[in-house]
Design a protein around this motif. Structure first.
Motif, short mmCIF file in Angstrom:
data_model
loop_
_atom_site.label_atom_id
_atom_site.label_comp_id
_atom_site.label_asym_id
_atom_site.label_seq_id
_atom_site.Cartn_x
_atom_site.Cartn_y
_atom_site.Cartn_z
N VAL A 40 0.52 -1.28 0.24
CA VAL A 40 0.20 -0.02 0.41
C VAL A 40 0.65 1.30 -0.29
CG1 VAL A 40 -1.68 1.04 1.43
CG2 VAL A 40 -2.55 -1.34 0.74
N PRO A 41 2.19 0.79 0.64
CA PRO A 41 3.07 2.79 1.10
C PRO A 41 3.24 2.82 -0.58
CG PRO A 41 3.35 1.54 2.69
CD PRO A 41 2.22 0.29 2.46
N PHE A 42 4.05 1.78 -0.59
CA PHE A 42 4.83 1.23 -2.17
C PHE A 42 4.00 2.19 -3.08
CE2 PHE A 42 8.45 -1.16 0.04
CZ PHE A 42 9.03 -0.38 0.37
N LEU A 43 2.57 1.79 -3.22
CA LEU A 43 1.87 1.91 -4.43
C LEU A 43 1.52 3.24 -4.20
CD1 LEU A 43 0.40 -0.85 -5.89
CD2 LEU A 43 2.00 -0.30 -6.90
N ARG A 44 1.27 3.79 -3.15
CA ARG A 44 0.70 5.49 -3.26
C ARG A 44 1.99 6.39 -3.90
NH1 ARG A 44 -1.29 7.82 2.01
NH2 ARG A 44 -2.19 8.89 0.45
N HIS A 45 2.94 5.58 -3.64
CA HIS A 45 4.61 6.53 -3.84
C HIS A 45 4.51 6.41 -5.00
CE1 HIS A 45 8.54 8.47 -3.77
NE2 HIS A 45 8.60 7.19 -4.39
N ALA A 46 4.49 5.66 -5.71
CA ALA A 46 4.16 5.47 -7.12
C ALA A 46 3.44 5.92 -8.17
CB ALA A 46 4.44 3.94 -7.61
N LYS A 47 1.96 6.46 -7.44
CA LYS A 47 1.01 6.73 -7.83
C LYS A 47 1.65 8.31 -8.05
CE LYS A 47 -2.81 5.86 -7.20
NZ LYS A 47 -4.19 5.82 -7.77
N SER A 48 1.84 9.08 -7.16
CA SER A 48 2.46 10.04 -7.42
C SER A 48 3.36 10.91 -7.54
CB SER A 48 2.56 10.87 -5.14
OG SER A 48 1.53 10.77 -5.04
N ARG A 49 4.91 9.37 -7.72
CA ARG A 49 6.01 9.98 -7.86
C ARG A 49 6.60 9.52 -8.81
NH1 ARG A 49 6.35 15.18 -5.36
NH2 ARG A 49 6.17 14.62 -3.01
N LEU A 50 6.07 8.45 -9.71
CA LEU A 50 6.63 7.30 -10.67
C LEU A 50 5.71 7.00 -11.87
CD1 LEU A 50 8.44 4.53 -8.50
CD2 LEU A 50 8.97 6.91 -9.76
N LEU A 51 4.62 7.55 -11.84
CA LEU A 51 2.96 6.47 -12.96
C LEU A 51 2.64 8.30 -13.60
CD1 LEU A 51 1.91 4.18 -13.95
CD2 LEU A 51 0.38 5.12 -12.54
N ARG A 52 2.76 8.05 -14.76
CA ARG A 52 2.35 8.82 -15.89
C ARG A 52 0.50 8.98 -15.69
NH1 ARG A 52 -0.92 7.31 -19.55
NH2 ARG A 52 -0.63 5.10 -20.57
N PRO A 53 0.01 10.31 -15.44
CA PRO A 53 -1.90 10.25 -15.63
C PRO A 53 -1.97 9.23 -17.06
CG PRO A 53 -0.57 12.77 -15.71
CD PRO A 53 0.33 11.47 -15.85
N GLY A 54 -3.41 8.63 -16.03
CA GLY A 54 -4.45 6.41 -16.23
C GLY A 54 -3.34 6.88 -16.37
N GLY A 55 -1.82 5.99 -16.08
CA GLY A 55 -1.15 5.15 -15.79
C GLY A 55 -1.36 3.82 -15.61
#
Length: 804
Positions: A543-558
């Protein structure tokens, strides 16, 4: 680097004129294997001393650089390359005890060598004046290891009951057939005493808690009046027994609890007593057991097989079950006898010999398959197999090629060595302990295929992919196979990150905390993959790792994989099985599921094997997490809940809660289950079994439910742990004080071992830390010599604390 350059660099270190850059290169190349083809002819002792000289020099130079706040050639060298390796330790420790009976002196001198003692490279010799060569940290380690062994002895014995160990039944049948007037039972669970008219159960060095549990087992099985449980016996009392049952043989190391040593001490006073079993025979064969290909997806893992599996000090029992995803060893040669003992006759405490085993078919070998046979008067009684890892894999050998072995045995353990270094394809210097579940995970075809399909669905004909917690890099490899245009793999364990880079030369691998990885907006990824799933779903911080990824690594719509995660739970009445022996072992159950739900603890238990259990409630949903939803929606889904478990009309007791995950990998509709850790009773029809077991935590126990048949629970999570608080439960049955004390002791010892390493690591004293780790390897090599039991519950916890 050549072998002569490597050895010259080591010699220079011994003379005090080592070259830092050359030493760093030597240590790095020793792991990669390119140097080994030349170095494999030098001999075991020369290799051990040269590696130790290089490593000690590197540690000393790092300490100097740290004090001066400077960089050095070793600044980029991973700390795990500075760990002491496992090199023929059982024989070296045994030889040390023959000349020096003092345990601390053995721990502090086994690694000493004349080529190092006078050069400042031998840590113990260098510190003789400071602490007489006996540093406080090594004394602390021995103290903690003994405490660990005491607490782990309870866990080990309850595991024997959980696994329905057939030896109990075989021994019990032999006792019933013999019908002795007075029986002495040594070790194990003591249950064969139930079959005797009068018996004494001897549990050497057992805690009062263990003795109390065994007494309760006797009471529960109607044998309390005729069975006495003790931790020692006066020699004069031994003459009164006309039979002795050796219950303490083990399915793993066989001799792990020192049963032969105990019997050898007692036998002269019991020469008129009948011993059960009468005869022990051990044979050995070459085997192949390491994983060389990821199941279901045909990804080559030869480098993984070369890197891991060598640091396995004691033999582990082989499971021939078709359940789960364990690696089943392939026998590669005929068996040959190595140990043949008549237990009713005197035998030598020091036995050794040589064997030559010829391959029946071409291939590589990496382990030895040990076959145990225990014979009773009527003939064969119990047999089993265990696997002893070799320190490295062999080269590919032709059918008919022979492998020479030396075997040795004392009264506590049996061990093997390969005299010929050139047999191995990589340096046989294992220094990383990788838990068995990791290979089982890679051998899980259901898991691998599901993620391969999910990745294919998510990226189609291309896209940029980041693999969080990549391990050896399998999912990043699958993404590149599916035409990903770029793959980034992130792994915090340095040894796994180095392996991932070798397996993924076309990808970028970052060694570090996932939450420290960030990219610019225009460099963000189309897909984030995170197989950070444990039995309970959240414990690996998905959960914390995917939340970080959504904010810092994933493009919009990824896309995220998994796309969503659902946790489900049920209340259980969980009991140890009577199958095979027919005995009530419920007194051991508090030690079987010691984790308390109210504290956020849990254990992984395979509910499809080894347990009698019934759900006492309907299955309920705990948390439904949609990783492609907004951050706010994810936070809302993790809020505290009150869950009403409807109890079944026939529910009489509730002592556990079990939960599992159902993961949506984007293969079907949103919220569908593509992968699960559910037990077979609750597994969706669309899902196959996997390597995951279930998360189980203890409750109560509660019984005598009255009024409305439901149990209201407050469930909280921080995204990693889950805690359970009963709100309307009946008063639980009183917990025995010794159970609570045992729980506390177990937790304290594990924490203090972690604190010991943390203290030395954060203090920057790498030399002292290496000395402590070397001592830990010696404890694992000959546990009984130091007053420990040689069981997986002891050795695994010791190595997990210092070598993972």
């Amino acid at each position: 680097m050549t072998a002569s350059t490597f050895l010259a660099a080591a010699d220079a270190c011994a003379k005090g004129c080592g070259d830092a850059k050359q030493v760093a290169e030597a240590l790095s190349e020793l792991e990669s294997g390119s140097l080994w083809h030349e170095l494999c002819h030098v001999g075991w002792e020369r290799l051990r001393v040269a590696e130790s000289q290089l490593r000690s020099f590197a540690i000393d130079e790092l300490a100097k650089a740290c004090c001066g706040k400077a960089t050095s050639a070793f600044s980029e060298l991973s700390n795990d390359l500075l760990r002491p390796p496992w090199v023929q330790l059982p024989s070296r420790v045994e030889d040390a005890f023959r000349t020096q009976p003092d345990e601390l002196e053995v721990l502090c001198t086994v690694d000493c060598h004349p080529d190092m003692d006078d050069t400042g490279l031998c840590w113990h010799c260098w510190h003789k004046e400071e602490c007489n060569g006996r540093p406080a940290e090594i004394q602390d380690l021995l103290y903690l290891a003994r405490r660990l062994s005491g607490s782990a002895s309870m866990s080990h014995r309850v595991r024997l009951a959980e696994e329905r160990w057939s030896y109990f039944q075989q021994l019990g049948d032999a006792v019933a057939k013999l019908a002795p007037r007075k029986l002495l039972v040594i070790g194990g669970l003591g249950v064969s005493a139930v079959h005797a008219a009068q018996a004494v159960v001897l549990l050497p060095n057992a805690s009062e808690a263990m003795q109390q549990v065994v007494r309760q087992v006797m009471r529960d099985n109607g044998a309390f009046e005729r069975v006495t449980v003790v931790s020692h016996l006066d020699p004069i009392d031994l003459e009164s027994f006309d039979a002795c049952a050796l219950e303490g043989f083990e399915p793993d190391g066989l001799l792990a609890t020192g049963i032969l040593e105990i019997w050898q001490q007692l036998r002269p006073q019991m020469n008129k007593a009948k011993v059960l079993p009468e005869h022990l025979r051990v044979s050995v064969a070459l085997a192949s057991s390491r994983l060389t290909e990821a199941a279901g997806v045909q990804v080559d893992l030869e480098l993984f097989a070369d890197a891991y599996g060598g640091l396995a000090p004691i033999p582990l029992a082989v499971s021939r079950s078709d359940r789960g995803t364990p690696l089943v060893p392939q026998q590669k040669s005929a068996k040959k006898n190595c140990l043949d003992l008549r237990l009713d006759e005197p035998w030598s405490t020091q036995t050794s010999g040589a064997l030559s085993l010829a391959l029946a078919s071409a291939g590589s070998v990496d382990s030895l398959l040990l076959s145990w046979e225990l014979f009773f008067e009527s003939g064969k009684g119990w047999s089993g197999e265990s696997l002893q890892a070799l320190p490295a894999r062999s080269h590919n050998l032709a059918a008919g090629d022979s492998v020479d072995l030396r075997w040795s045995c004392n009264s506590q353990r049996l061990w093997f060595e390969v005299p010929k270094l050139s047999l191995f394809t990589t340096a046989p210097l294992p220094r990383v302990f990788l838990l068995d579940w990791y290979a089982e995970m890679l051998n899980d075809a259901s898991r691998n295929i599901a993620f391969a399909r999910g990745i294919h669905q998510a990226i189609g004909k291309g896209g940029r992919v980041v693999d969080l917690g990549c391990g050896c890099g399998l999912l990043a490899r699958l993404a590149l196979r599916q035409n990903a245009t770029e793959a980034l793999a992130v792994e915090i364990a340095p040894h796994l990150a180095r392996l991932a880079q070798r397996l993924l030369p076309e990808a970028k691998v970052i060694c570090g905390d996932i939450r420290a990885v960030m990219v610019d907006e225009d460099q963000r990824f189309d897909l984030v993959v995170a197989e950070l799933l444990d039995a309970g779903g959240l414990g690996e911080k998905i959960v914390p790792f995917l939340r970080h990824a959504k904010s810092r690594l994933l493009r919009p719509g990824g896309r995220c994989l998994p796309r969503s995660l659902r946790l489900r739970a049920a209340l259980l009445d969980l009991r140890l099985s009577r199958e095979g022996h027919g005995l009530d072992l419920s007194a051991w159950e508090p030690f079987w599921v010691p984790a308390r739900a109210s504290s956020g603890e849990w254990l992984g238990i395979d509910l499809d094997a080894g347990a009698d259990w019934q759900p006492v409630s309907d299955v309920v949903d705990l948390f439904n997490l949609n990783f492609e939803a907004s951050q706010g929606e994810l936070i809302e889904a993790l809020q505290e809940q009150e869950i009403d478990f409807k109890l079944f009309p026939d529910a009489r007791r509730c002592n556990a809660v079990a939960w599992w995950f159902e993961a949506d990998l984007g293969i079907g509709e949103l919220g569908s289950c593509d992968l699960t850790s559910a037990p077979s009773r609750f597994r969706p029809a669309s899902c196959e079994p996997t390597h995951w077991v279930q998360a189980v935590a203890g409750l109560g126990p509660f019984d005598h439910f009255t009024g409305e048949r439901h149990l209201l629970m407050r469930v909280r999570t921080d995204g990693v742990q889950i805690t359970w608080t009963p709100l309307n439960a009946p008063v639980p049955q009183e917990d025995h004080s010794f159970v609570a004390a045992w729980r506390q002791e177990t937790a304290e010892v594990d924490q203090q071992l972690r604190d010991l390493e943390r203290h030395l690591t954060t203090g920057g004293d790498l030399a002292r830390l290496a000395a402590v780790k070397s001592a830990a390897l010696m404890l694992a090599a000959q546990p009984n010599r130091f007053g420990l039991e040689a069981t997986p519950e002891v050795v695994t916890r010791l190595l997990k604390a210092l070598f993972v």
